[in-house]
Design a protein around this motif. Structure first.
Motif, PDB file in Angstrom:
ATOM      1  N   ARG A  28       0.848  -1.193   0.000  1.00 44.00           N
ATOM      2  CA  ARG A  28       0.000   0.000   0.000  1.00 44.00           C
ATOM      3  C   ARG A  28       0.887   1.248   0.000  1.00 44.00           C
ATOM      4  NH1 ARG A  28      -4.325  -2.092   4.493  1.00 44.00           N
ATOM      5  NH2 ARG A  28      -5.438  -3.513   3.105  1.00 44.00           N
ATOM      6  N   PRO A  29       1.135   1.799  -1.188  1.00 41.33           N
ATOM      7  CA  PRO A  29       1.967   2.996  -1.251  1.00 41.33           C
ATOM      8  C   PRO A  29       1.185   4.252  -0.865  1.00 41.33           C
ATOM      9  CG  PRO A  29       1.301   2.366  -3.453  1.00 41.33           C
ATOM     10  CD  PRO A  29       0.774   1.305  -2.515  1.00 41.33           C
ATOM     11  N   ALA A  30       1.949   5.276  -0.457  1.00 41.63           N
ATOM     12  CA  ALA A  30       1.386   6.591  -0.181  1.00 41.63           C
ATOM     13  C   ALA A  30       0.967   7.234  -1.514  1.00 41.63           C
ATOM     14  CB  ALA A  30       2.417   7.438   0.545  1.00 41.63           C
ATOM     15  N   LEU A  31       0.582   8.492  -1.478  1.00 42.56           N
ATOM     16  CA  LEU A  31       0.183   9.231  -2.667  1.00 42.56           C
ATOM     17  C   LEU A  31       1.315   9.207  -3.689  1.00 42.56           C
ATOM     18  CD1 LEU A  31      -1.901  11.143  -4.033  1.00 42.56           C
ATOM     19  CD2 LEU A  31      -0.630  13.024  -2.964  1.00 42.56           C
ATOM     20  N   LEU A  32       0.997   8.773  -4.909  1.00 43.30           N
ATOM     21  CA  LEU A  32       2.014   8.603  -5.943  1.00 43.30           C
ATOM     22  C   LEU A  32       2.370   9.927  -6.618  1.00 43.30           C
ATOM     23  CD1 LEU A  32       0.648   5.371  -7.621  1.00 43.30           C
ATOM     24  CD2 LEU A  32       2.513   5.566  -5.969  1.00 43.30           C
ATOM     25  N   LEU A  33       3.668  10.140  -6.784  1.00 41.39           N
ATOM     26  CA  LEU A  33       4.182  11.328  -7.458  1.00 41.39           C
ATOM     27  C   LEU A  33       5.015  10.929  -8.658  1.00 41.39           C
ATOM     28  CD1 LEU A  33       5.570  13.296  -4.378  1.00 41.39           C
ATOM     29  CD2 LEU A  33       3.377  13.644  -5.520  1.00 41.39           C
ATOM     30  N   ASP A  34       5.044  11.780  -9.669  1.00 44.46           N
ATOM     31  CA  ASP A  34       5.984  11.614 -10.768  1.00 44.46           C
ATOM     32  C   ASP A  34       7.319  12.166 -10.287  1.00 44.46           C
ATOM     33  OD1 ASP A  34       4.055  10.548 -12.472  1.00 44.46           O
ATOM     34  OD2 ASP A  34       3.433  12.528 -13.166  1.00 44.46           O
ATOM     35  N   GLY A  35       8.354  11.827 -10.990  1.00 41.03           N
ATOM     36  CA  GLY A  35       9.669  12.351 -10.631  1.00 41.03           C
ATOM     37  C   GLY A  35      10.638  11.237 -10.331  1.00 41.03           C
ATOM     38  N   GLU A  36      11.870  11.647 -10.117  1.00 40.84           N
ATOM     39  CA  GLU A  36      12.946  10.697  -9.868  1.00 40.84           C
ATOM     40  C   GLU A  36      12.888  10.179  -8.433  1.00 40.84           C
ATOM     41  OE1 GLU A  36      17.658  10.945 -10.476  1.00 40.84           O
ATOM     42  OE2 GLU A  36      16.429  12.058 -11.916  1.00 40.84           O
ATOM     43  N   GLY A  37      13.108   8.891  -8.274  1.00 35.85           N
ATOM     44  CA  GLY A  37      13.111   8.290  -6.949  1.00 35.85           C
ATOM     45  C   GLY A  37      14.360   8.639  -6.169  1.00 35.85           C
ATOM     46  N   THR A  38      14.280   8.429  -4.868  1.00 38.85           N
ATOM     47  CA  THR A  38      15.422   8.691  -3.994  1.00 38.85           C
ATOM     48  C   THR A  38      16.178   7.414  -3.641  1.00 38.85           C
ATOM     49  OG1 THR A  38      14.104   8.419  -1.986  1.00 38.85           O
ATOM     50  CG2 THR A  38      14.221  10.644  -2.937  1.00 38.85           C
ATOM     51  N   GLY A  39      15.510   6.265  -3.811  1.00 33.09           N
ATOM     52  CA  GLY A  39      16.125   4.993  -3.431  1.00 33.09           C
ATOM     53  C   GLY A  39      16.022   4.700  -1.949  1.00 33.09           C
ATOM     54  N   THR A  40      15.334   5.573  -1.209  1.00 28.16           N
ATOM     55  CA  THR A  40      15.121   5.356   0.218  1.00 28.16           C
ATOM     56  C   THR A  40      13.636   5.450   0.527  1.00 28.16           C
ATOM     57  OG1 THR A  40      15.469   7.701   0.733  1.00 28.16           O
ATOM     58  CG2 THR A  40      17.393   6.256   0.860  1.00 28.16           C
ATOM     59  N   VAL A  41      13.191   4.605   1.465  1.00 28.80           N
ATOM     60  CA  VAL A  41      11.757   4.515   1.762  1.00 28.80           C
ATOM     61  C   VAL A  41      11.527   4.263   3.249  1.00 28.80           C
ATOM     62  CG1 VAL A  41      11.184   3.605  -0.535  1.00 28.80           C
ATOM     63  CG2 VAL A  41      11.676   2.009   1.336  1.00 28.80           C
ATOM     64  N   SER A  42      10.278   4.279   3.604  1.00 24.31           N
ATOM     65  CA  SER A  42       9.809   3.814   4.899  1.00 24.31           C
ATOM     66  C   SER A  42       8.801   2.715   4.587  1.00 24.31           C
ATOM     67  CB  SER A  42       9.155   4.983   5.655  1.00 24.31           C
ATOM     68  OG  SER A  42       8.726   4.572   6.919  1.00 24.31           O
ATOM     69  N   LEU A  43       9.067   1.492   5.044  1.00 24.39           N
ATOM     70  CA  LEU A  43       8.267   0.327   4.689  1.00 24.39           C
ATOM     71  C   LEU A  43       7.961  -0.475   5.941  1.00 24.39           C
ATOM     72  CD1 LEU A  43       7.193  -1.580   2.361  1.00 24.39           C
ATOM     73  CD2 LEU A  43       9.425  -2.703   2.489  1.00 24.39           C
ATOM     74  N   GLY A  44       6.698  -0.781   6.157  1.00 27.95           N
ATOM     75  CA  GLY A  44       6.326  -1.573   7.318  1.00 27.95           C
ATOM     76  C   GLY A  44       4.831  -1.785   7.394  1.00 27.95           C
ATOM     77  N   PRO A  45       4.381  -2.491   8.426  1.00 28.25           N
ATOM     78  CA  PRO A  45       2.957  -2.791   8.553  1.00 28.25           C
ATOM     79  C   PRO A  45       2.093  -1.577   8.866  1.00 28.25           C
ATOM     80  CG  PRO A  45       4.185  -3.696  10.400  1.00 28.25           C
ATOM     81  CD  PRO A  45       5.185  -3.135   9.444  1.00 28.25           C
ATOM     82  N   ALA A  46       2.675  -0.522   9.396  1.00 23.04           N
ATOM     83  CA  ALA A  46       1.913   0.694   9.703  1.00 23.04           C
ATOM     84  C   ALA A  46       2.818   1.898   9.493  1.00 23.04           C
ATOM     85  CB  ALA A  46       1.391   0.653  11.132  1.00 23.04           C
ATOM     86  N   THR A  60       7.806   7.649   1.494  1.00 25.80           N
ATOM     87  CA  THR A  60       9.156   8.185   1.392  1.00 25.80           C
ATOM     88  C   THR A  60       9.816   8.077   2.756  1.00 25.80           C
ATOM     89  OG1 THR A  60       8.519   9.706  -0.363  1.00 25.80           O
ATOM     90  CG2 THR A  60      10.485  10.267   0.883  1.00 25.80           C
ATOM     91  N   GLY A  61      11.086   7.748   2.764  1.00 28.19           N
ATOM     92  CA  GLY A  61      11.781   7.603   4.035  1.00 28.19           C
ATOM     93  C   GLY A  61      13.276   7.725   3.865  1.00 28.19           C
ATOM     94  N   THR A  62      13.990   7.242   4.860  1.00 32.04           N
ATOM     95  CA  THR A  62      15.448   7.387   4.865  1.00 32.04           C
ATOM     96  C   THR A  62      16.196   6.053   4.784  1.00 32.04           C
ATOM     97  OG1 THR A  62      15.454   7.380   7.285  1.00 32.04           O
ATOM     98  CG2 THR A  62      15.330   9.534   6.204  1.00 32.04           C
ATOM     99  N   THR A  63      15.459   4.954   4.712  1.00 25.50           N
ATOM    100  CA  THR A  63      16.089   3.633   4.674  1.00 25.50           C
ATOM    101  C   THR A  63      16.270   3.173   3.229  1.00 25.50           C
ATOM    102  OG1 THR A  63      14.969   3.095   6.747  1.00 25.50           O
ATOM    103  CG2 THR A  63      15.898   1.256   5.503  1.00 25.50           C
ATOM    104  N   PRO A  64      17.465   2.756   2.835  1.00 25.10           N
ATOM    105  CA  PRO A  64      17.642   2.206   1.485  1.00 25.10           C
ATOM    106  C   PRO A  64      16.645   1.065   1.244  1.00 25.10           C
ATOM    107  CG  PRO A  64      19.763   2.524   2.539  1.00 25.10           C
ATOM    108  CD  PRO A  64      18.713   2.754   3.598  1.00 25.10           C
TER     109      PRO A  64
END
Length: 94
Positions: free
Chosen positions: A29-47, A80-84
């Motif tokens: 379940r991704p957050a609101l989708l944006l166009d543009g270049e990715g950062t390669g870092t995310v926040s991923l988890g059950p909540a 979006t987050g800070t974890t690779p």
């Protein structure tokens, strides 16, 4: 019923049916989708908070998830987050 209400009702029913099946499933379940270049870092988890994330980072996360056979039978939220991405995926292996 508005289209979005109908969509979310049907999506919820499908998620429930899938989660009760014997399949090895994963719901992302991704957050609101944006166009543009990715950062390669995310926040991923059950909540996770739902802010915004680029389509590039969603696609990269999906590719990483597909190559991790130990992930399955869970619902993960993505923002979006800070974890690779590779480390975020590994952190959700059960």
């Amino acid at each position: 019923m508005r289209y979005t209400e109908y969509y979310f009702t049907v999506k919820k029913e499908a998620d429930i049916a899938l989660s009760r099946s014997e399949l090895n499933w994963l719901i992302l379940r991704p957050a609101l989708l944006l166009d543009g270049e990715g950062t390669g870092t995310v926040s991923l988890g059950p909540a996770e908070f739902h802010g915004e994330i680029t389509r590039d980072d969603v696609a990269a996360t999906l590719a990483e998830l597909l190559h991790e056979p130990r992930i399955g039978r869970q619902i993960l939220e993505l923002d979006t987050g800070t974890t690779p991405i590779d480390k975020a995926v590994c952190a959700n292996v059960r």
